[in-house]
Design an enzyme around this catalytic site. Structure first.
Site, PDB file in Angstrom:
ATOM      1  N   ARG A  29     -89.331 -57.204 -62.004  1.00  0.00           N
ATOM      2  CA  ARG A  29     -87.890 -56.973 -62.054  1.00  0.00           C
ATOM      3  C   ARG A  29     -87.039 -57.244 -61.046  1.00  0.00           C
ATOM      4  O   ARG A  29     -86.209 -56.843 -60.453  1.00  0.00           O
ATOM      5  CB  ARG A  29     -87.954 -54.878 -61.423  1.00  0.00           C
ATOM      6  N   ILE A  81     -92.999 -49.324 -53.865  1.00  0.00           N
ATOM      7  CA  ILE A  81     -94.423 -49.790 -54.603  1.00  0.00           C
ATOM      8  C   ILE A  81     -95.540 -48.221 -55.156  1.00  0.00           C
ATOM      9  O   ILE A  81     -95.528 -48.293 -53.619  1.00  0.00           O
ATOM     10  CB  ILE A  81     -94.884 -50.618 -54.509  1.00  0.00           C
ATOM     11  N   PHE A 138     -86.468 -44.817 -47.529  1.00  0.00           N
ATOM     12  CA  PHE A 138     -86.062 -43.929 -47.648  1.00  0.00           C
ATOM     13  C   PHE A 138     -84.885 -43.679 -46.204  1.00  0.00           C
ATOM     14  O   PHE A 138     -83.974 -43.215 -46.728  1.00  0.00           O
ATOM     15  CB  PHE A 138     -86.472 -43.413 -46.102  1.00  0.00           C
ATOM     16  N   GLU A 139     -83.785 -44.659 -45.979  1.00  0.00           N
ATOM     17  CA  GLU A 139     -82.911 -45.192 -44.980  1.00  0.00           C
ATOM     18  C   GLU A 139     -82.016 -45.564 -45.742  1.00  0.00           C
ATOM     19  O   GLU A 139     -80.886 -46.161 -45.080  1.00  0.00           O
ATOM     20  CB  GLU A 139     -83.065 -46.192 -43.641  1.00  0.00           C
ATOM     21  N   PHE A 151     -77.023 -47.958 -57.636  1.00  0.00           N
ATOM     22  CA  PHE A 151     -79.169 -48.194 -57.154  1.00  0.00           C
ATOM     23  C   PHE A 151     -79.135 -49.041 -57.909  1.00  0.00           C
ATOM     24  O   PHE A 151     -79.670 -49.383 -58.823  1.00  0.00           O
ATOM     25  CB  PHE A 151     -78.794 -46.916 -58.059  1.00  0.00           C
ATOM     26  N   HIS A 174     -96.615 -40.219 -51.264  1.00  0.00           N
ATOM     27  CA  HIS A 174     -95.690 -40.648 -50.794  1.00  0.00           C
ATOM     28  C   HIS A 174     -94.222 -40.844 -50.754  1.00  0.00           C
ATOM     29  O   HIS A 174     -93.580 -40.963 -51.296  1.00  0.00           O
ATOM     30  CB  HIS A 174     -95.830 -41.813 -49.486  1.00  0.00           C
ATOM     31  N   THR A 226    -101.117 -42.568 -52.240  1.00  0.00           N
ATOM     32  CA  THR A 226    -101.212 -40.903 -51.972  1.00  0.00           C
ATOM     33  C   THR A 226     -99.281 -40.628 -52.091  1.00  0.00           C
ATOM     34  O   THR A 226     -99.016 -41.473 -52.828  1.00  0.00           O
ATOM     35  CB  THR A 226    -100.247 -40.944 -50.440  1.00  0.00           C
TER      36      THR A 226
HETATM   37  C1  DLZ Z   1     -93.338 -45.254 -45.254  1.00  0.00           C
HETATM   38  C2  DLZ Z   1     -93.103 -46.487 -46.549  1.00  0.00           C
HETATM   39  C3  DLZ Z   1     -94.441 -46.303 -47.807  1.00  0.00           C
HETATM   40  C4  DLZ Z   1     -95.561 -45.969 -48.161  1.00  0.00           C
HETATM   41  N1  DLZ Z   1     -93.813 -47.162 -48.434  1.00  0.00           N
HETATM   42  C5  DLZ Z   1     -92.912 -47.730 -49.264  1.00  0.00           C
HETATM   43  C6  DLZ Z   1     -92.338 -48.365 -49.809  1.00  0.00           C
HETATM   44  O1  DLZ Z   1     -92.918 -48.694 -50.946  1.00  0.00           O
HETATM   45  N2  DLZ Z   1     -91.224 -48.765 -49.904  1.00  0.00           N
HETATM   46  C7  DLZ Z   1     -89.996 -48.981 -48.745  1.00  0.00           C
HETATM   47  O2  DLZ Z   1     -88.777 -49.391 -48.864  1.00  0.00           O
HETATM   48  N3  DLZ Z   1     -90.300 -48.312 -48.069  1.00  0.00           N
HETATM   49  C8  DLZ Z   1     -91.620 -47.527 -47.942  1.00  0.00           C
HETATM   50  N4  DLZ Z   1     -91.974 -46.642 -46.312  1.00  0.00           N
HETATM   51  C9  DLZ Z   1     -90.876 -46.279 -45.484  1.00  0.00           C
HETATM   52  C10 DLZ Z   1     -89.751 -45.325 -46.096  1.00  0.00           C
HETATM   53  O3  DLZ Z   1     -89.121 -46.199 -46.584  1.00  0.00           O
HETATM   54  C11 DLZ Z   1     -89.215 -45.461 -44.922  1.00  0.00           C
HETATM   55  O4  DLZ Z   1     -88.851 -46.759 -44.053  1.00  0.00           O
HETATM   56  C12 DLZ Z   1     -90.481 -44.447 -43.251  1.00  0.00           C
HETATM   57  O5  DLZ Z   1     -90.933 -43.411 -43.761  1.00  0.00           O
HETATM   58  C13 DLZ Z   1     -89.235 -44.426 -42.245  1.00  0.00           C
HETATM   59  O6  DLZ Z   1     -88.789 -43.554 -42.530  1.00  0.00           O
END
Ligand code: DLZ
Length: 161
Positions: free
Chosen positions: A130, A85, A60-61, A116, A91, A89
Site C-alpha cells: 500500500r 501495523i 496518534f498525534e 485521511f 494497541h 496487543t
Molecule cells: C505506540 C505505537 C505503536 C505500538 N504502533 C504504532 C504504529 O504502528 N504506527 C504509528 O504511527 N504509531 C504507533 N505507535 C505510536 C503512537 O501513534 C503514538 O505516537 C504514541 O503512543 C505516543 O503518543
C-alpha cells in the site's frame, strides 16, 4: 435532462498551499507515502515551495498536529499520512480508532479539507503493497482527495450549484 446540476472539484491545484502531516513510526513506508503525495501535488500544479511537511511521532498525534498546523498557519488543504501495523496487543485498535475519528472531526470542524492517508495493516507485506507497490500508494490517493476537495470548496464558495 433539465434541472439537474452537478458540482465536482477539478484536479488542478495551481497556487494552492498544502500541508502534509506525517507520522514517524514505520518511517520507511511513511516516507514513500510522503514522497508519493508530494509528487502528486506537483503533478497537479502545486509548487514545491508551497508544500510543507510536518512530522509527528505517530498516528496518534496526527490529528492534533494537523489541527495546530491548519489553525496557526495558512494552508488551503492538508494531508495526514501514517502507517499503523498491527502488533500482538490491542494497541493497534485503540490508535486506529482515535486516529480516524480525530482526523474526521478535524475536517468537519475546520474550513480546510483534510484527507485521511493512514494505512492500517496486519503485516509488513500489506504495508509494502500500500505504500507504492501492487495496491498503489495511499499517499498519492490522499493527495488526490485533498486536491479535489480544495477545488470543490472553491466552487461551493463561489456559489456554483
Ligand atoms: C505506540 C505505537 C505503536 C505500538 N504502533 C504504532 C504504529 O504502528 N504506527 C504509528 O504511527 N504509531 C504507533 N505507535 C505510536 C503512537 O501513534 C503514538 O505516537 C504514541 O503512543 C505516543 O503518543
Amino acid at each position: 435532462m433539465s434541472g439537474n446540476s452537478e458540482v465536482s472539484g477539478s484536479l488542478v491545484a495551481t497556487g494552492k498551499r498544502v500541508a502534509i502531516i506525517a507520522g514517524r513510526w514505520n518511517e520507511f513506508f511513511c516516507d514513500a507515502m510522503v514522497k508519493g503525495a508530494v509528487e502528486e501535488l506537483v503533478r497537479h500544479g502545486v509548487s514545491r515551495d508551497d508544500i510543507s511537511v510536518f512530522r509527528c511521532p505517530g498516528c496518534f498525534e496526527l490529528a492534533s498536529a494537523a489541527k495546530r498546523v491548519i489553525t496557526r498557519q495558512s494552508f488551503d488543504g492538508a494531508i495526514c499520512l501514517g502507517v499503523l501495523i498491527r502488533g500482538a496487543t490491542p494497541h493497534f485498535d485503540y490508535i486506529s480508532s482515535v486516529t480516524a475519528s480525530g482526523i474526521s472531526s478535524l475536517s468537519l470542524e475546520h474550513d480546510v479539507p483534510v484527507s485521511f492517508g493512514v494505512i492500517t495493516v496486519d503485516n509488513l507485506d500489506q504495508a509494502i503493497e500500500r505504500s507504492g507497490s501492487k495496491a498503489g500508494n495511499k499517499g498519492v490517493e490522499a493527495a488526490l482527495a485533498t486536491i479535489e476537495m480544495m477545488s470543490l470548496y472553491d466552487k461551493i464558495d463561489a456559489g456554483e450549484s
